[in-house]
Scaffold this active site. Structure first.
Site, PDB file in Angstrom:
ATOM      1  N   LEU A 126       0.846  -1.198   0.000  1.00  0.00           N
ATOM      2  CA  LEU A 126       0.000   0.000   0.000  1.00  0.00           C
ATOM      3  C   LEU A 126       0.879   1.245   0.000  1.00  0.00           C
ATOM      4  CD1 LEU A 126      -2.870   1.242   0.307  1.00  0.00           C
ATOM      5  CD2 LEU A 126      -2.474   1.220   2.768  1.00  0.00           C
ATOM      6  N   HIS A 230       6.775   1.878  12.049  1.00  0.00           N
ATOM      7  CA  HIS A 230       7.422   3.094  11.568  1.00  0.00           C
ATOM      8  C   HIS A 230       6.436   4.258  11.663  1.00  0.00           C
ATOM      9  CE1 HIS A 230       9.383   5.843   8.724  1.00  0.00           C
ATOM     10  NE2 HIS A 230      10.474   5.118   8.874  1.00  0.00           N
TER      11      HIS A 230
END
Length: 341
Positions: A126, A230
């Site tokens: 994605l 992240h």
């Protein structure tokens, strides 16, 4: 209008641009011409393939601005992971050290290497380009995959997973990998990450520790990132959590990012999607809620999101303007699927 569709061979340059922009840690799109070309070809073949149960198919989509022809994003679904190349994870569990004689009772976290997700379907790859991340585009790109999976359930597993990017710095270095590198490896994290993206996972079997790792023996920096994502991945994780995905202790071997899972039938988009007949209308009221809509096809799959559509649930119809119907390539009376964004 933004339309999600299967990737085509003519989209190579756009996919390579996205691969370059995605940066470190995005292992599913390495900057490698041969690999990217192979991914496109595999996707084209998967969409054309007759399938009764999932095996090793990969479905790659692009998000296109139909006014400009620009490809602004991509996403993908792996039908059944680990079938041809093993899929490895660490599972975070516990072990107890207990001595009644000494009155000692210690619970310790351990990381055990496993292949528990073999055969699961995976949503992946994605990415939405900078400048297009405002509004509903990211949410649409994430959730529209589930419509495709629900419409073609025979092509996918009951269990759906997503591997989330773990913590690394601006140079692509992972605190978790730095500890592993010091004790077991002699290569940098970006190189290991790149090898995985290329499908070269032999070194995992050769060099990874075969026995469980006591988490408290890792460096404080490595322990702190186990199961963490992240910074740029946090929005994607929140979207999946709203869909019903949960983290059950499985993390990536290299950056310790979490893998989340859900049952296909329990995913919010699948449960809340609505199927109805197309009713093309000249106009619709202003300020309607935005809908994501799919034409329900396979290799001719198209999906978009718009406020120029309306669910007539009582009549089992979905009203569309001619512009939206043309974008989806659907006609009056055709069955389509939709959900509220």
């Amino acid at each position: 209008m933004l339309v999600l569709r299967p990737i085509q061979k003519t989209d190579f340059d756009a996919l390579k641009t996205i691969a370059v922009e995605s940066g470190h840690g995005f292992t599913s799109l390495p900057v490698d011409d041969e690999l990217l070309s192979n991914k496109i070809n595999r996707s084209v073949e998967s969409f054309a393939k007759s399938v009764s149960k999932p095996y090793d198919e990969g479905y790659l989509f692009v998000l296109e601005d139909t006014q400009t022809g620009e490809i602004i994003g991509t996403t993908a679904i792996e039908a059944a992971v680990g079938m041809s190349v093993p899929l490895y994870h660490y599972h975070l569990g516990k072990t107890v050290h207990h001595s009644r004689t000494l009155g000692v009772y210690n619970t310790v976290d351990i990381l055990s290497m496993c292949n528990d997700y073999t055969g699961s379907s995976e949503i992946c790859t994605l990415f939405l380009r900078e400048g297009h991340r405002q509004g509903l585009a990211g949410r649409f790109l994430s959730r529209s995959r589930f419509l495709f999976m629900a419409e073609h359930a025979e092509r996918f597993s009951d269990t759906v997973i997503a591997e989330m990017r773990g913590v690394s710095d601006e140079h692509g270095h992972s605190p978790f990998w730095q500890w592993l590198q010091e004790h077991f490896f002699s290569i940098e994290f970006p190189q290991a990450d790149h090898l995985v993206g290329l499908g070269d996972k032999v070194f995992i079997c050769e060099l990874m520790p075969k026995y469980p790792i006591y988490a408290n023996l890792l460096s404080p920096e490595a322990q702190a990132v186990i199961g963490k994502v992240h910074e740029k991945t946090k929005p994607a994780l929140r979207l999946l959590q709203k869909e019903g995905f949960e983290h059950r202790g499985y993390v990536d071997l290299f950056d310790a990012g979490p893998t989340v899972e859900a049952k296909l039938d329990n995913i919010r988009t699948v449960r809340e999607s609505f199927k109805g007949e197309v009713e093309i209308v000249a106009s619709l009221p202003d300020k309607l809620p935005s809908l994501a809509i799919s034409n329900g096809r396979l290799d001719a799959f198209k999906a978009t999101f718009t406020d120029q559509a309306y669910l007539c649930e009582a009549e089992e119809k979905i009203q569309l303007t001619a512009e939206v119907a043309n974008a989806l390539d659907v006609t009056q009376g055709e069955l389509i699927n939709a959900f509220k964004l």
